[in-house]
Design an enzyme around this catalytic site. Structure first.
Site, PDB file in Angstrom:
ATOM      1  N   GLY A  46      -5.222  -4.562  -3.161  1.00 55.05           N
ATOM      2  CA  GLY A  46      -5.881  -3.636  -4.073  1.00 55.05           C
ATOM      3  C   GLY A  46      -5.009  -2.452  -4.399  1.00 55.05           C
ATOM      4  O   GLY A  46      -4.351  -1.909  -3.527  1.00 55.05           O
ATOM      5  N   HIS A  47      -5.005  -2.074  -5.651  1.00 53.54           N
ATOM      6  CA  HIS A  47      -4.335  -0.845  -6.074  1.00 53.54           C
ATOM      7  C   HIS A  47      -5.403   0.186  -6.366  1.00 53.54           C
ATOM      8  O   HIS A  47      -6.366  -0.112  -7.071  1.00 53.54           O
ATOM      9  CB  HIS A  47      -3.552  -1.061  -7.365  1.00 53.54           C
ATOM     10  CG  HIS A  47      -2.389  -1.972  -7.206  1.00 53.54           C
ATOM     11  ND1 HIS A  47      -1.512  -1.886  -6.174  1.00 53.54           N
ATOM     12  CD2 HIS A  47      -1.952  -2.987  -7.974  1.00 53.54           C
ATOM     13  CE1 HIS A  47      -0.591  -2.808  -6.309  1.00 53.54           C
ATOM     14  NE2 HIS A  47      -0.836  -3.494  -7.385  1.00 53.54           N
ATOM     15  N   THR A  48      -5.203   1.378  -5.842  1.00 56.64           N
ATOM     16  CA  THR A  48      -6.142   2.451  -6.132  1.00 56.64           C
ATOM     17  C   THR A  48      -5.514   3.403  -7.133  1.00 56.64           C
ATOM     18  O   THR A  48      -4.389   3.856  -6.927  1.00 56.64           O
ATOM     19  CB  THR A  48      -6.468   3.238  -4.846  1.00 56.64           C
ATOM     20  OG1 THR A  48      -6.751   2.291  -3.829  1.00 56.64           O
ATOM     21  CG2 THR A  48      -7.660   4.159  -5.054  1.00 56.64           C
ATOM     22  N   GLY A  99       0.254  13.834  -3.710  1.00 64.84           N
ATOM     23  CA  GLY A  99      -1.193  13.724  -3.836  1.00 64.84           C
ATOM     24  C   GLY A  99      -1.528  12.478  -4.636  1.00 64.84           C
ATOM     25  O   GLY A  99      -0.650  11.881  -5.275  1.00 64.84           O
ATOM     26  N   LEU A 135       3.879  12.178   0.867  1.00 64.54           N
ATOM     27  CA  LEU A 135       4.547  13.152   1.726  1.00 64.54           C
ATOM     28  C   LEU A 135       3.545  14.201   2.224  1.00 64.54           C
ATOM     29  O   LEU A 135       3.632  14.677   3.358  1.00 64.54           O
ATOM     30  CB  LEU A 135       5.695  13.833   0.961  1.00 64.54           C
ATOM     31  CG  LEU A 135       6.586  14.739   1.812  1.00 64.54           C
ATOM     32  CD1 LEU A 135       7.393  13.927   2.821  1.00 64.54           C
ATOM     33  CD2 LEU A 135       7.517  15.582   0.943  1.00 64.54           C
ATOM     34  N   ASP A 142       0.818  -1.224   0.000  1.00 63.48           N
ATOM     35  CA  ASP A 142       0.000   0.000   0.000  1.00 63.48           C
ATOM     36  C   ASP A 142       0.853   1.276   0.000  1.00 63.48           C
ATOM     37  O   ASP A 142       0.477   2.284   0.581  1.00 63.48           O
ATOM     38  CB  ASP A 142      -0.977   0.015   1.190  1.00 63.48           C
ATOM     39  CG  ASP A 142      -1.863  -1.208   1.188  1.00 63.48           C
ATOM     40  OD1 ASP A 142      -2.340  -1.581   0.104  1.00 63.48           O
ATOM     41  OD2 ASP A 142      -2.054  -1.807   2.258  1.00 63.48           O
ATOM     42  N   THR A 146      -6.709 -12.277   3.827  1.00 62.45           N
ATOM     43  CA  THR A 146      -7.857 -11.592   3.236  1.00 62.45           C
ATOM     44  C   THR A 146      -8.951 -12.597   2.865  1.00 62.45           C
ATOM     45  O   THR A 146      -9.979 -12.229   2.326  1.00 62.45           O
ATOM     46  CB  THR A 146      -7.449 -10.783   1.988  1.00 62.45           C
ATOM     47  OG1 THR A 146      -6.654 -11.622   1.158  1.00 62.45           O
ATOM     48  CG2 THR A 146      -6.676  -9.540   2.360  1.00 62.45           C
TER      49      THR A 146
HETATM   50  P1  GDP Z   1      -0.802   0.150  -3.559  1.00 62.25           P
HETATM   51  O1  GDP Z   1      -1.413  -1.098  -3.043  1.00 62.25           O
HETATM   52  O2  GDP Z   1       0.670   0.238  -3.285  1.00 62.25           O
HETATM   53  O3  GDP Z   1      -1.114   0.415  -4.983  1.00 62.25           O
HETATM   54  O4  GDP Z   1      -1.436   1.348  -2.724  1.00 62.25           O
HETATM   55  P2  GDP Z   1      -2.980   1.542  -2.318  1.00 62.25           P
HETATM   56  O5  GDP Z   1      -3.731   1.975  -3.514  1.00 62.25           O
HETATM   57  O6  GDP Z   1      -3.486   0.397  -1.549  1.00 62.25           O
HETATM   58  O7  GDP Z   1      -2.847   2.735  -1.260  1.00 62.25           O
HETATM   59  C1  GDP Z   1      -2.348   3.975  -1.601  1.00 62.25           C
HETATM   60  C2  GDP Z   1      -3.422   5.028  -1.374  1.00 62.25           C
HETATM   61  O8  GDP Z   1      -2.823   6.308  -1.296  1.00 62.25           O
HETATM   62  C3  GDP Z   1      -4.420   5.145  -2.505  1.00 62.25           C
HETATM   63  O9  GDP Z   1      -5.669   5.497  -1.978  1.00 62.25           O
HETATM   64  C4  GDP Z   1      -3.861   6.266  -3.377  1.00 62.25           C
HETATM   65  O10 GDP Z   1      -4.842   6.932  -4.124  1.00 62.25           O
HETATM   66  C5  GDP Z   1      -3.270   7.160  -2.345  1.00 62.25           C
HETATM   67  N1  GDP Z   1      -2.064   7.882  -2.746  1.00 62.25           N
HETATM   68  C6  GDP Z   1      -1.036   7.468  -3.524  1.00 62.25           C
HETATM   69  N2  GDP Z   1      -0.068   8.381  -3.580  1.00 62.25           N
HETATM   70  C7  GDP Z   1      -0.473   9.421  -2.794  1.00 62.25           C
HETATM   71  C8  GDP Z   1       0.113  10.666  -2.398  1.00 62.25           C
HETATM   72  O11 GDP Z   1       1.226  11.026  -2.783  1.00 62.25           O
HETATM   73  N3  GDP Z   1      -0.625  11.450  -1.551  1.00 62.25           N
HETATM   74  C9  GDP Z   1      -1.851  11.093  -1.089  1.00 62.25           C
HETATM   75  N4  GDP Z   1      -2.476  11.902  -0.265  1.00 62.25           N
HETATM   76  N5  GDP Z   1      -2.418   9.922  -1.432  1.00 62.25           N
HETATM   77  C10 GDP Z   1      -1.739   9.100  -2.268  1.00 62.25           C
HETATM   78 MG    MG Z   2      -2.893  -1.736  -1.805  1.00 62.71          MG
END
Ligand code: GDP
Ligand code: MG
Length: 423
Positions: free
Chosen positions: A39-41, A414, A332, A12, A129
């Site tokens: 999950g990737h968001t 962000g 950050l 994450d 999970t």
């Molecule tokens: P992954 O599993 O590594 O792909 O990460 P996830 O999607 O599970 O979690 C990362 C979360 O942080 C997601 O909701 C992203 O939209 C959000 N996100 C990613 N980069 C940034 C960032 O630089 N700043 C903020 N505020 N949110 C971020």
């Molecule tokens: Mg994830």
């Protein structure tokens, strides 16, 4: 050009978001391990998408996506995930999605066994999970998997399925005393969802080898971070596969090729989903503040994530395990509200400090050694250049880079595609 993007921490880290950003330069995006357990968001101009199985490149029309032999694939989940994306206007066809004939199918009895085992473990549970991933990989090494390529010979498939179901029932019914599964129900499952997946199944090894030889740019996308790798992570609280970058060419089907670049995604603070040792964990109000600021709730499950400060010991180890040539430091901006920002700079046991990640089963005996930094107390989500960042933020980044031996190349401020700074 072969590039891997992988997680430095517990997962994450924002891998999906960075792959979405960097994949514009790539012709092909490959998933090489794992299943639909994480999950990737990805947030871009087309909306917010949660991807469990599909490579993040699916959101870019010109990118070809590959699901490798190292994956375990729940075909029902895949059909549903494809359906959700198609409903949102994303085009998915055999032209932009290719699935390895050698990938293992995650079956309903794997999900059953996962749930039955977690229930049996009760308070000793691993925080699975419950999507059948561990039993799927277990069966792979027991040579009891059904692989996607087997869907094309119905007669042979039925024979193997009959043998396998008999074996599965020894556990499902014999060990756990649950209702046995039937060959017919499993055959129907494979027919119903398999028929929808079959057009995408091919020899992706051959395909990727040809593309790599033609000099196409290939991006490997990991699911989960270094500390969840089955060999090098916090075993047994790991995933059931090798998530590290070095495994990418194997899990994609091209072990004859070498990675040209490994990019590690590292979070500006720590989060950890599920059970297992997490040395610098925050609790109570401190934890809640960071969790809220970072929106740290699982993309796949909605579970609140455990949180803590940036961990030098774990991250330095993660960078080494990923062989990360470049680092993207993410989220950050989440720290912008903090008066003070802590960093775990070492682990301590019996009065001795270490910055080398210890053998996982001994981790509980260590206490974190913290160093406190002054916060920048300024919204940085609009910053697009290094010079625009406050002095305190630059000092924080610089400290982390030196302490972990990281070559920080990107800093993300962000969740949106353009919210990042090139360093
Ligand atoms: P992954 O599993 O590594 O792909 O990460 P996830 O999607 O599970 O979690 C990362 C979360 O942080 C997601 O909701 C992203 O939209 C959000 N996100 C990613 N980069 C940034 C960032 O630089 N700043 C903020 N505020 N949110 C971020
Ligand atoms: Mg994830």
């Amino acid at each position: 050009m072969l590039t891997a993007i992988s997680g430095i921490n517990w997962g994450d880290e924002g891998k999906g978001r960075m792959v979405d950003l960097l994949s514009s330069d790539y012709d092909i995006v490959v998933r090489y391990q794992g299943g639909n357990n994480a999950g990737h968001t990805v947030i871009n101009e087309r909306g917010k998408f949660i991807l469990n199985l599909l490579p993040s490149g699916i959101l870019r029309e010109e990118v070809i996506n590959v699901m490798g032999n190292g994956m375990v694939i729940d075909i029902k989940h895949l059909v549903e995930e494809m359906g959700r994306l198609k409903d949102a206007g994303i085009k998915i066809s055999p032209a932009n999605l290719k699935i390895s004939d050698k990938a293992a199918i995650c079956m309903p009895y794997h999900i059953m066994r996962d749930c039955l085992e977690e229930a049996r473990l009760s308070d000793k549970k691993f925080g699975s999970t419950r999507r059948g991933i561990a039993p799927s990989y277990g069966d792979k090494y027991m040579k009891k998997s059904i692989r996607l390529g087997e869907l094309f010979d119905e007669k042979l498939l039925k024979e193997r399925l009959t043998d396998i179901v008999e074996w599965e029932n020894l556990m499902v019914a014999g060990v756990y005393g649950a209702e046995p599964v039937t060959v017919n129900a499993m055959a129907e499952h494979l027919k119903k969802y398999g028929d929808m997946i079959k057009p995408f199944v091919c020899d992706v090894s051959l395909y990727l080898d040809e593309q790599a030889k033609q000099g196409k740019k290939i991006l490997f996308e990991a699911q989960l971070g270094a500390l969840r790798d089955i060999d090098f992570g916090i075993y047994p609280f790991t995933s059931s596969s090798n998530s590290i970058a070095a495994y990418a060419p194997i899990g994609a089907g091209i072990p004859n090729h070498k990675l040209d670049l490994s990019i590690g995604i590292m979070k500006a603070y720590s989060t950890c989903v599920g059970e297992g040792p997490f040395t610098a964990e925050y609790f109570g109000e401190k934890a809640e503040k960071l969790r809220q600021a970072g929106g740290e709730y699982g993309a796949a499950t909605g579970r609140p994530r455990r949180v803590g400060p940036f961990d030098v010991v774990a991250s330095k180890y993660g960078i080494r395990m990923q062989g990360a040539d470049e680092i993207a430091l993410t989220k950050l901006d989440v720290l912008s509200d903090m008066d003070e920002i802590e960093v775990c700079v070492a682990y301590e046991k019996d009065g001795k400090q270490t910055t080398d990640f210890p053998f996982p089963q001994g981790l509980d005996a260590y206490k974190p050694v913290m160093k406190t930094f002054k916060g920048w107390k300024k919204d940085i989500s609009g910053c697009r250049k290094k010079e625009e960042l406050p002095k305190e933020a630059l000092e924080y980044i610089d400290f982390i880079a030196k302490a972990t031996e990281a070559n920080i190349k990107y800093v993300s401020v962000g969740a949106e595609r353009e919210a990042y700074i090139v360093f």
